[in-house]
Design a protein around this motif. Sequence first.
Motif, PDB file in Angstrom:
ATOM      1  N   PRO A 248       0.734  -1.156   0.292  1.00 25.19           N
ATOM      2  CA  PRO A 248      -0.023   0.083  -0.077  1.00 25.19           C
ATOM      3  C   PRO A 248       0.630   1.112   0.196  1.00 25.19           C
ATOM      4  O   PRO A 248       1.995   1.235   0.493  1.00 25.19           O
ATOM      5  N   LEU A 249       0.320   2.454  -0.484  1.00 23.72           N
ATOM      6  CA  LEU A 249       0.984   3.701  -0.607  1.00 23.72           C
ATOM      7  C   LEU A 249       0.600   4.419   0.653  1.00 23.72           C
ATOM      8  O   LEU A 249       1.021   5.602   0.709  1.00 23.72           O
ATOM      9  N   TYR A 250      -0.247   3.944   1.472  1.00 26.01           N
ATOM     10  CA  TYR A 250      -0.634   4.863   2.540  1.00 26.01           C
ATOM     11  C   TYR A 250      -1.124   3.931   3.421  1.00 26.01           C
ATOM     12  O   TYR A 250      -1.521   2.717   3.185  1.00 26.01           O
ATOM     13  N   ASP A 251      -1.121   4.292   4.804  1.00 21.97           N
ATOM     14  CA  ASP A 251      -1.793   3.291   5.727  1.00 21.97           C
ATOM     15  C   ASP A 251      -2.827   3.904   6.369  1.00 21.97           C
ATOM     16  O   ASP A 251      -2.857   4.942   7.161  1.00 21.97           O
ATOM     17  N   PRO A 252      -4.092   3.340   6.020  1.00 23.76           N
ATOM     18  CA  PRO A 252      -5.311   3.868   6.856  1.00 23.76           C
ATOM     19  C   PRO A 252      -5.432   4.251   8.315  1.00 23.76           C
ATOM     20  O   PRO A 252      -5.964   4.964   8.946  1.00 23.76           O
ATOM     21  N   ALA A 253      -4.592   3.342   9.111  1.00 23.48           N
ATOM     22  CA  ALA A 253      -4.424   3.193  10.356  1.00 23.48           C
ATOM     23  C   ALA A 253      -4.039   4.453  10.681  1.00 23.48           C
ATOM     24  O   ALA A 253      -4.071   4.911  12.147  1.00 23.48           O
ATOM     25  N   LEU A 254      -3.232   5.439  10.104  1.00 30.79           N
ATOM     26  CA  LEU A 254      -2.473   6.502  10.465  1.00 30.79           C
ATOM     27  C   LEU A 254      -3.456   7.786  10.129  1.00 30.79           C
ATOM     28  O   LEU A 254      -3.057   8.945  10.648  1.00 30.79           O
ATOM     29  N   LEU A 255      -4.602   7.663   9.781  1.00 34.02           N
ATOM     30  CA  LEU A 255      -5.657   8.655   9.607  1.00 34.02           C
ATOM     31  C   LEU A 255      -6.452   8.917  10.760  1.00 34.02           C
ATOM     32  O   LEU A 255      -7.271   7.996  11.268  1.00 34.02           O
ATOM     33  N   THR A 256      -6.089  10.053  11.458  1.00 34.69           N
ATOM     34  CA  THR A 256      -6.598  10.309  12.916  1.00 34.69           C
ATOM     35  C   THR A 256      -7.717  11.399  12.984  1.00 34.69           C
ATOM     36  O   THR A 256      -7.807  11.800  14.043  1.00 34.69           O
ATOM     37  N   MET A 257      -8.278  11.641  11.749  1.00 34.16           N
ATOM     38  CA  MET A 257      -9.362  12.492  11.540  1.00 34.16           C
ATOM     39  C   MET A 257     -10.836  11.770  11.011  1.00 34.16           C
ATOM     40  O   MET A 257     -10.754  10.740  10.596  1.00 34.16           O
ATOM     41  N   PRO A 258     -12.017  12.415  11.324  1.00 35.89           N
ATOM     42  CA  PRO A 258     -13.185  11.592  10.688  1.00 35.89           C
ATOM     43  C   PRO A 258     -12.930  11.386   9.134  1.00 35.89           C
ATOM     44  O   PRO A 258     -12.441  12.091   8.440  1.00 35.89           O
ATOM     45  N   VAL A 259     -13.319  10.311   8.818  1.00 34.28           N
ATOM     46  CA  VAL A 259     -13.404   9.856   7.544  1.00 34.28           C
ATOM     47  C   VAL A 259     -14.613   9.530   6.872  1.00 34.28           C
ATOM     48  O   VAL A 259     -15.263   8.685   7.532  1.00 34.28           O
ATOM     49  N   LEU A 260     -15.246   9.793   5.490  1.00 31.76           N
ATOM     50  CA  LEU A 260     -16.214   9.443   4.798  1.00 31.76           C
ATOM     51  C   LEU A 260     -15.746   8.619   3.600  1.00 31.76           C
ATOM     52  O   LEU A 260     -14.838   9.224   2.790  1.00 31.76           O
ATOM     53  N   ILE A 261     -16.057   7.299   3.486  1.00 30.43           N
ATOM     54  CA  ILE A 261     -15.879   6.787   2.243  1.00 30.43           C
ATOM     55  C   ILE A 261     -17.167   6.777   1.502  1.00 30.43           C
ATOM     56  O   ILE A 261     -18.422   6.408   1.915  1.00 30.43           O
ATOM     57  N   VAL A 262     -17.310   7.087   0.227  1.00 31.36           N
ATOM     58  CA  VAL A 262     -18.197   6.915  -0.788  1.00 31.36           C
ATOM     59  C   VAL A 262     -17.879   6.203  -2.288  1.00 31.36           C
ATOM     60  O   VAL A 262     -16.987   6.144  -2.620  1.00 31.36           O
ATOM     61  N   HIS A 263     -18.974   5.073  -2.269  1.00 29.66           N
ATOM     62  CA  HIS A 263     -18.394   4.265  -3.231  1.00 29.66           C
ATOM     63  C   HIS A 263     -19.763   3.941  -3.921  1.00 29.66           C
ATOM     64  O   HIS A 263     -21.047   4.350  -3.597  1.00 29.66           O
ATOM     65  N   ALA A 264     -19.772   3.460  -5.337  1.00 30.35           N
ATOM     66  CA  ALA A 264     -21.014   3.240  -5.892  1.00 30.35           C
ATOM     67  C   ALA A 264     -21.174   1.841  -6.729  1.00 30.35           C
ATOM     68  O   ALA A 264     -20.016   1.098  -6.616  1.00 30.35           O
ATOM     69  N   GLU A 265     -22.179   1.478  -6.813  1.00 33.23           N
ATOM     70  CA  GLU A 265     -22.348  -0.036  -7.070  1.00 33.23           C
ATOM     71  C   GLU A 265     -21.565  -0.636  -8.070  1.00 33.23           C
ATOM     72  O   GLU A 265     -21.104  -1.700  -8.245  1.00 33.23           O
ATOM     73  N   TRP A 266     -21.506   0.072  -9.516  1.00 32.97           N
ATOM     74  CA  TRP A 266     -21.036  -0.429 -10.709  1.00 32.97           C
ATOM     75  C   TRP A 266     -19.542   0.071 -10.970  1.00 32.97           C
ATOM     76  O   TRP A 266     -19.070   0.293 -12.100  1.00 32.97           O
ATOM     77  N   ASP A 267     -18.716   0.491  -9.762  1.00 30.60           N
ATOM     78  CA  ASP A 267     -17.480   1.152  -9.823  1.00 30.60           C
ATOM     79  C   ASP A 267     -16.499  -0.143 -10.070  1.00 30.60           C
ATOM     80  O   ASP A 267     -16.208  -0.961  -9.232  1.00 30.60           O
ATOM     81  N   ARG A 268     -15.837  -0.327 -11.532  1.00 30.46           N
ATOM     82  CA  ARG A 268     -15.002  -1.425 -12.062  1.00 30.46           C
ATOM     83  C   ARG A 268     -13.465  -0.970 -11.718  1.00 30.46           C
ATOM     84  O   ARG A 268     -12.548  -1.839 -11.683  1.00 30.46           O
ATOM     85  N   ASP A 269     -13.450   0.136 -11.481  1.00 27.75           N
ATOM     86  CA  ASP A 269     -11.967   0.811 -11.358  1.00 27.75           C
ATOM     87  C   ASP A 269     -11.364   0.469  -9.788  1.00 27.75           C
ATOM     88  O   ASP A 269     -10.157  -0.046  -9.736  1.00 27.75           O
ATOM     89  N   CYS A 270     -12.349   0.893  -8.913  1.00 33.04           N
ATOM     90  CA  CYS A 270     -12.082   0.508  -7.531  1.00 33.04           C
ATOM     91  C   CYS A 270     -13.292  -0.133  -7.083  1.00 33.04           C
ATOM     92  O   CYS A 270     -14.284   0.478  -6.457  1.00 33.04           O
ATOM     93  N   PRO A 271     -13.317  -1.425  -7.146  1.00 34.26           N
ATOM     94  CA  PRO A 271     -14.458  -2.346  -6.816  1.00 34.26           C
ATOM     95  C   PRO A 271     -14.506  -2.377  -5.248  1.00 34.26           C
ATOM     96  O   PRO A 271     -13.701  -1.783  -4.337  1.00 34.26           O
ATOM     97  N   MET A 272     -15.558  -2.711  -4.889  1.00 34.14           N
ATOM     98  CA  MET A 272     -16.191  -2.611  -3.321  1.00 34.14           C
ATOM     99  C   MET A 272     -15.322  -3.226  -2.326  1.00 34.14           C
ATOM    100  O   MET A 272     -15.180  -2.741  -1.255  1.00 34.14           O
ATOM    101  N   ASP A 273     -14.757  -4.246  -2.665  1.00 36.88           N
ATOM    102  CA  ASP A 273     -13.831  -4.683  -1.683  1.00 36.88           C
ATOM    103  C   ASP A 273     -12.623  -3.760  -1.539  1.00 36.88           C
ATOM    104  O   ASP A 273     -12.013  -3.818  -0.209  1.00 36.88           O
ATOM    105  N   MET A 274     -12.160  -3.164  -2.303  1.00 34.93           N
ATOM    106  CA  MET A 274     -11.034  -2.096  -1.829  1.00 34.93           C
ATOM    107  C   MET A 274     -11.496  -1.086  -0.969  1.00 34.93           C
ATOM    108  O   MET A 274     -10.897  -0.915   0.170  1.00 34.93           O
ATOM    109  N   ALA A 275     -12.819  -0.562  -1.143  1.00 38.05           N
ATOM    110  CA  ALA A 275     -13.349   0.577  -0.363  1.00 38.05           C
ATOM    111  C   ALA A 275     -13.572  -0.474   1.317  1.00 38.05           C
ATOM    112  O   ALA A 275     -13.443   0.323   2.107  1.00 38.05           O
ATOM    113  N   GLN A 276     -14.252  -1.555   1.105  1.00 33.09           N
ATOM    114  CA  GLN A 276     -14.383  -2.181   2.512  1.00 33.09           C
ATOM    115  C   GLN A 276     -13.228  -2.570   3.316  1.00 33.09           C
ATOM    116  O   GLN A 276     -13.064  -2.226   4.560  1.00 33.09           O
ATOM    117  N   THR A 277     -12.177  -2.839   2.644  1.00 33.96           N
ATOM    118  CA  THR A 277     -10.850  -3.070   3.296  1.00 33.96           C
ATOM    119  C   THR A 277     -10.352  -1.788   3.905  1.00 33.96           C
ATOM    120  O   THR A 277      -9.869  -1.588   4.914  1.00 33.96           O
TER     121      THR A 277
END
Length: 323
Positions: A248-277
């Motif tokens: 990975p090029l960044y570590d989500p565990a180092l993000l100490t601010m509130p975070v919102l993830i927005v994802h869409a059903e038919w995203d083939r570039d960044c599939p849902m499993d990426m966002a879930q992880t």
Amino acid sequence: MHQSITDSIICEEMMIPSDTAGIELFVRRKRRSDLTRFSADRTVLFVAGSTYPASASFDLRLDGISWMDRLAHGGNDVYLVDVRGYGRSTLPPEMEAPATDNPPIVRTPVAVRDVASAAAFIRSRRDLETINLIGWSWGTTLMSRYASENAAHVGKLVLIAPQWLRTSPSAADTGGPLGAYRIVERTAASNRWLSGVPDDKKNAILPPAWFDTWAEATFASTGVGRDKLRAPNGTVQDSRDYWAAGKPLYDPALLTMPVLIVHAEWDRDCPMDMAQTVFGKLSAAPYRRWVEIGEGTHSVFMEKNRWQVFDAVDDFLADRPAS
């Protein structure tokens, strides 16, 4: 600096210095004309993904209003930046030579420095300690990397279609040796955009007139004709060297601010499993939120269901948790 006023919204356009001699970054700012108090929680910076510029994405007027307009009308002081090699920012000299003359340029650490330059510029001109960040696609990596290294200067972080480790090639990677940049053709853009969308939904998701509006804004002034543009290949090389290699090029565990993830059903570039992880690794965020939007693609904020993205981000930026 160029300034104009339209429908009570003031628009400023400026070139700011990067950390590299000869490279300037295009910044656009929008705010309501009656806005006189500028606060950290109402200041927002956008950065886009690895092929198209922020200036032709977040400020694209569809049905008369862009996402920048929407946020500005809501009382926010809104900025976008094109990182070097994209949009109206300076093209690195390698982009004026044949692509095969140089290795891939504008890799993630370089682009993160451009985000840092823009963020520092905004904070300095308004004497702010923090600002809010919105990134899309590769821009989520840039914003997350910057935020993890500069947590004291980030209020909230919005990730639209976040990148993460992948087992399949990037949609931008056609294989073979990589030069400094690649040529992207308008005729291929629609097919890639709507990949995975059922045929009977395509015109509803992305009305042809909306695609044409986007394409005109994106391809009209690229220097290689009205139907082609040059895109730096640094992100494609990063995908091979990092995302597809389990690094990975960044570590989500180092993000100490509130975070919102927005994802869409038919995203083939960044599939849902990426966002879930990514969501599952946000262990240090004071709070985190996930919004999944049905009937949308990687570019959902420029499609018929874009209002759902706007509403989700408005709610997140306005949220004031009880202390």
